[in-house]
Each structure stands twice: as structure tokens, then as C-alpha cells.
Scaffold this motif. Sequence first.
Motif, mmCIF file in Angstrom:
data_model
loop_
_atom_site.group_PDB
_atom_site.id
_atom_site.type_symbol
_atom_site.label_atom_id
_atom_site.label_comp_id
_atom_site.label_asym_id
_atom_site.label_seq_id
_atom_site.Cartn_x
_atom_site.Cartn_y
_atom_site.Cartn_z
ATOM 1 N N ILE A 57 0.837 -1.204 0.000
ATOM 2 C CA ILE A 57 0.000 0.000 0.000
ATOM 3 C C ILE A 57 0.870 1.251 0.000
ATOM 4 N N GLN A 58 2.006 1.209 0.664
ATOM 5 C CA GLN A 58 2.923 2.349 0.626
ATOM 6 C C GLN A 58 3.443 2.553 -0.795
ATOM 7 N N GLU A 59 3.746 1.463 -1.475
ATOM 8 C CA GLU A 59 4.208 1.554 -2.855
ATOM 9 C C GLU A 59 3.097 2.119 -3.743
ATOM 10 N N HIS A 60 1.873 1.674 -3.511
ATOM 11 C CA HIS A 60 0.701 2.183 -4.232
ATOM 12 C C HIS A 60 0.584 3.696 -4.071
ATOM 13 N N LYS A 61 0.729 4.166 -2.849
ATOM 14 C CA LYS A 61 0.624 5.606 -2.585
ATOM 15 C C LYS A 61 1.749 6.388 -3.259
ATOM 16 N N MET A 62 2.952 5.829 -3.281
ATOM 17 C CA MET A 62 4.071 6.495 -3.941
ATOM 18 C C MET A 62 3.842 6.590 -5.442
ATOM 19 N N ILE A 63 3.290 5.540 -6.029
ATOM 20 C CA ILE A 63 2.996 5.553 -7.459
ATOM 21 C C ILE A 63 1.929 6.595 -7.768
ATOM 22 N N LEU A 64 0.862 6.629 -6.963
ATOM 23 C CA LEU A 64 -0.185 7.636 -7.167
ATOM 24 C C LEU A 64 0.378 9.050 -7.036
ATOM 25 N N HIS A 65 1.219 9.246 -6.059
ATOM 26 C CA HIS A 65 1.813 10.567 -5.834
ATOM 27 C C HIS A 65 2.651 10.997 -7.046
ATOM 28 N N ALA A 66 3.429 10.085 -7.573
ATOM 29 C CA ALA A 66 4.251 10.401 -8.744
ATOM 30 C C ALA A 66 3.373 10.721 -9.953
ATOM 31 N N ASP A 84 -11.503 0.655 5.643
ATOM 32 C CA ASP A 84 -11.117 -0.030 6.886
ATOM 33 C C ASP A 84 -10.116 -1.155 6.616
ATOM 34 N N ALA A 85 -10.364 -1.938 5.567
ATOM 35 C CA ALA A 85 -9.445 -3.027 5.220
ATOM 36 C C ALA A 85 -8.096 -2.460 4.784
ATOM 37 N N ALA A 86 -8.125 -1.386 4.008
ATOM 38 C CA ALA A 86 -6.880 -0.759 3.559
ATOM 39 C C ALA A 86 -6.079 -0.236 4.747
ATOM 40 N N ALA A 87 -6.763 0.347 5.716
ATOM 41 C CA ALA A 87 -6.077 0.876 6.895
ATOM 42 C C ALA A 87 -5.417 -0.248 7.703
ATOM 43 N N LEU A 88 -6.081 -1.394 7.800
ATOM 44 C CA LEU A 88 -5.508 -2.523 8.535
ATOM 45 C C LEU A 88 -4.265 -3.089 7.856
ATOM 46 N N LEU A 89 -4.225 -3.008 6.540
ATOM 47 C CA LEU A 89 -3.119 -3.597 5.782
ATOM 48 C C LEU A 89 -2.057 -2.584 5.371
ATOM 49 N N GLU A 90 -2.245 -1.328 5.738
ATOM 50 C CA GLU A 90 -1.394 -0.249 5.256
ATOM 51 C C GLU A 90 0.100 -0.473 5.470
#
Length: 89
Positions: A24-33, A67-73
Motif C-alpha cells: 500500500i505504501q508503494e501504491h501511494k508512492m505511485i499515485l503521488h508520482a 477499513d481493510a486498507a487501513a488494517l493492511l497499510e
Amino acid sequence: ALCLVASEDEGYTYNNRINRLAIIQEHKMILHAIERGVPEDRLAAALNVKLDQIRRKRRLLDGICADAAALLEDRHVSINTFDTLKKMG
């Protein structure tokens, strides 16, 4: 011997066999880029992955409840886990 010395503790390592980033951190970095205007094909080239992998990671949380995303973040889980969660929803 050639060495790389990093002055900061970054999420990506210089050893391409080790990646300590949660998916999920990688997902957020890709979206940010992408939001900053970096084309997906340029990201794929920079990360040495196929364009399909960038697109899959960009869509990672589509259909996943917050909620599921937050648990797995901050967990290290397989990208296939999210495919299964999408089928359950």
C-alpha cells in the motif's frame, strides 16, 4: 569494492532483491508520482518493471474498503491478497 552509501534511511534499498515497502505504501508512492505528472511508462522504466505492474499497483485499492486498507497499510502482504479481497466485496 564498489559501495553505495545512503545518507538517508529510505524505503527502497539499493539491493533489488529486497524491498521493505508495504504494497500500500508503494501504491501511494505511485499515485503521488502520477499526480505530479510522471508518466506511467517512465515510472516503469525507472523502477525496472513492466508497465502492467505499475498499472496494477495504481489500481490496488479500487474496490477495497477504507477499513481493510487501513488494517493492511503497513503490512507486507502479497498483491494477490487484494485480488481476493475485491472478490469478497
